[in-house]
Design an enzyme around this catalytic site. Structure first.
Site, PDB file in Angstrom:
ATOM      1  N   GLY A  14       0.697  -1.183   0.057  1.00 39.75           N
ATOM      2  CA  GLY A  14       0.074   0.081   0.302  1.00 39.75           C
ATOM      3  C   GLY A  14       0.798   1.255   0.140  1.00 39.75           C
ATOM      4  CG  HIS A  18       3.680   0.643  -5.244  1.00 33.31           C
ATOM      5  ND1 HIS A  18       3.702   1.803  -4.443  1.00 33.31           N
ATOM      6  CD2 HIS A  18       4.153  -0.242  -4.665  1.00 33.31           C
ATOM      7  CE1 HIS A  18       4.201   1.496  -3.244  1.00 33.31           C
ATOM      8  NE2 HIS A  18       4.590   0.223  -3.450  1.00 33.31           N
TER       9      HIS A  18
HETATM   10  P1  AMP Z   1       6.105  -2.360  -1.068  1.00 34.54           P
HETATM   11  O1  AMP Z   1       4.619  -1.764  -1.287  1.00 34.54           O
HETATM   12  O2  AMP Z   1       7.226  -1.411  -0.816  1.00 34.54           O
HETATM   13  O3  AMP Z   1       6.265  -3.834  -0.722  1.00 34.54           O
HETATM   14  O4  AMP Z   1       6.356  -2.637  -2.818  1.00 34.54           O
HETATM   15  C1  AMP Z   1       5.552  -3.383  -3.785  1.00 34.54           C
HETATM   16  C2  AMP Z   1       6.392  -3.659  -5.068  1.00 34.54           C
HETATM   17  O5  AMP Z   1       6.667  -2.447  -5.447  1.00 34.54           O
HETATM   18  C3  AMP Z   1       7.888  -4.185  -4.821  1.00 34.54           C
HETATM   19  O6  AMP Z   1       8.042  -5.339  -5.530  1.00 34.54           O
HETATM   20  C4  AMP Z   1       8.889  -3.153  -4.745  1.00 34.54           C
HETATM   21  O7  AMP Z   1      10.097  -3.648  -4.960  1.00 34.54           O
HETATM   22  C5  AMP Z   1       8.121  -2.286  -5.778  1.00 34.54           C
HETATM   23  N1  AMP Z   1       8.599  -0.927  -5.815  1.00 34.54           N
HETATM   24  C6  AMP Z   1       8.421  -0.142  -4.650  1.00 34.54           C
HETATM   25  N2  AMP Z   1       9.219   1.036  -4.958  1.00 34.54           N
HETATM   26  C7  AMP Z   1       9.507   1.042  -6.223  1.00 34.54           C
HETATM   27  C8  AMP Z   1      10.335   1.702  -7.167  1.00 34.54           C
HETATM   28  N3  AMP Z   1      10.554   3.178  -6.806  1.00 34.54           N
HETATM   29  N4  AMP Z   1      10.621   1.666  -8.292  1.00 34.54           N
HETATM   30  C9  AMP Z   1      10.287   0.193  -8.821  1.00 34.54           C
HETATM   31  N5  AMP Z   1       9.418  -0.750  -8.081  1.00 34.54           N
HETATM   32  C10 AMP Z   1       9.143  -0.268  -6.719  1.00 34.54           C
END
Ligand code: AMP
Length: 250
Positions: A28, A34
């Site tokens: 979230g 995302h």
């Molecule tokens: P999280 O909500 O932080 O668990 O992230 C969910 C997914 O989004 C994970 O696969 C993260 O690696 C990816 N993600 C988060 N931030 C970025 C970003 N700046 N660039 C690319 N992918 C991202």
């Protein structure tokens, strides 16, 4: 967009669908990082499902969990605008009927880098991803290279347990300053956000890890680690009490 709330909802929906599913798991507080994963999934799959679950078992630090930004209504608004098939936001009790008595443990890479500094973190990550995969049964799943170690561990878990899901790594999305987008950035002050952009500049431009370490310290970061692995330079630092990670190809 369908809003699925429970494991039961998800299972019922999944039984009714035979198309290829692209899956984007998140915690979230959605941002353009995302959304880039979601767009990629939409390009290559009949249907895209996004999960929103702030997974407590991967937090080794309770204050980090308590302060993690949560914004379900805003997230739903963003997801409606990208037009996905379904969002699924289960509750802890629903996803952990065993109350985390069962877990997945990797015994090598998960103990290094972030794992060395966050005991149990990757057990929590791998366990929740396995649960999500077993329920959603996607053809492809999308993970950001921002969490590079996590992405590698999930790829290797997929191979180890013959899950046969295509794990698609996605490039890091950055602010114009170079700062890698992250839900945690919202907690930085204006000054902190500016300072945080040095993290990327330093790890990108330094000749080696020792030089990067020195420069990060001079820029006011507490350095947790900076290491090279797999053709990448990876770092975790703390600024204003907030943990930031980033990595670049070298
Ligand atoms: P999280 O909500 O932080 O668990 O992230 C969910 C997914 O989004 C994970 O696969 C993260 O690696 C990816 N993600 C988060 N931030 C970025 C970003 N700046 N660039 C690319 N992918 C991202």
């Amino acid at each position: 967009m369908k809003h699925l709330r429970s494991v039961k909802d998800l299972k019922r929906w999944r039984l009714s669908v035979s198309d290829n599913i692209g899956f984007v798991p998140t915690m979230g507080a959605l941002h353009d990082g995302h959304l880039s994963l979601i767009r990629k999934s939409k390009e290559n799959n009949d249907k895209t499902v996004v999960s929103i679950f702030l997974n407590p078992t991967q937090f080794d630090n309770t204050s980090d969990l308590e302060n993690y930004p949560a914004s379900l209504e805003e997230d739903l608004e963003k997801l409606r605008s990208v037009d996905i098939e379904a969002v699924w936001a289960p509750k802890f009790e629903d996803l952990y009927p065993d109350n985390y008595r069962y877990s997945i443990t990797e015994k090598d890479l998960s103990l290094k880098l972030c794992g060395e500094h966050r005991p149990g973190h990757f057990d929590g990550v791998l366990t929740v991803v396995m649960k999500l995969f077993n329920l959603v049964r996607p053809k492809r799943a999308y993970f950001g290279e921002k969490d590079y170690q996590q992405m590698l561990l999930i790829q290797k878990m997929n191979d180890a347990f013959f899950l046969d899901i295509e794990i698609i790594p996605c490039p890091i999305v950055r602010e114009s300053s170079g700062l890698a987008m992250s839900s945690r950035n919202k907690r930085l002050s204006q000054k902190g956000q500016k300072q945080a952009s040095h993290l990327y500049q330093v790890i990108k431009n330094a000749q080696n890890s020792a030089e990067a370490n020195q420069k990060l310290k001079e820029s006011g970061f507490n350095v947790e680690y900076i290491e090279e692995m797999d053709g990448r330079r990876l770092a975790a630092v703390e600024l204003e009490g907030i943990r930031l990670i980033d990595n670049v190809s070298i």
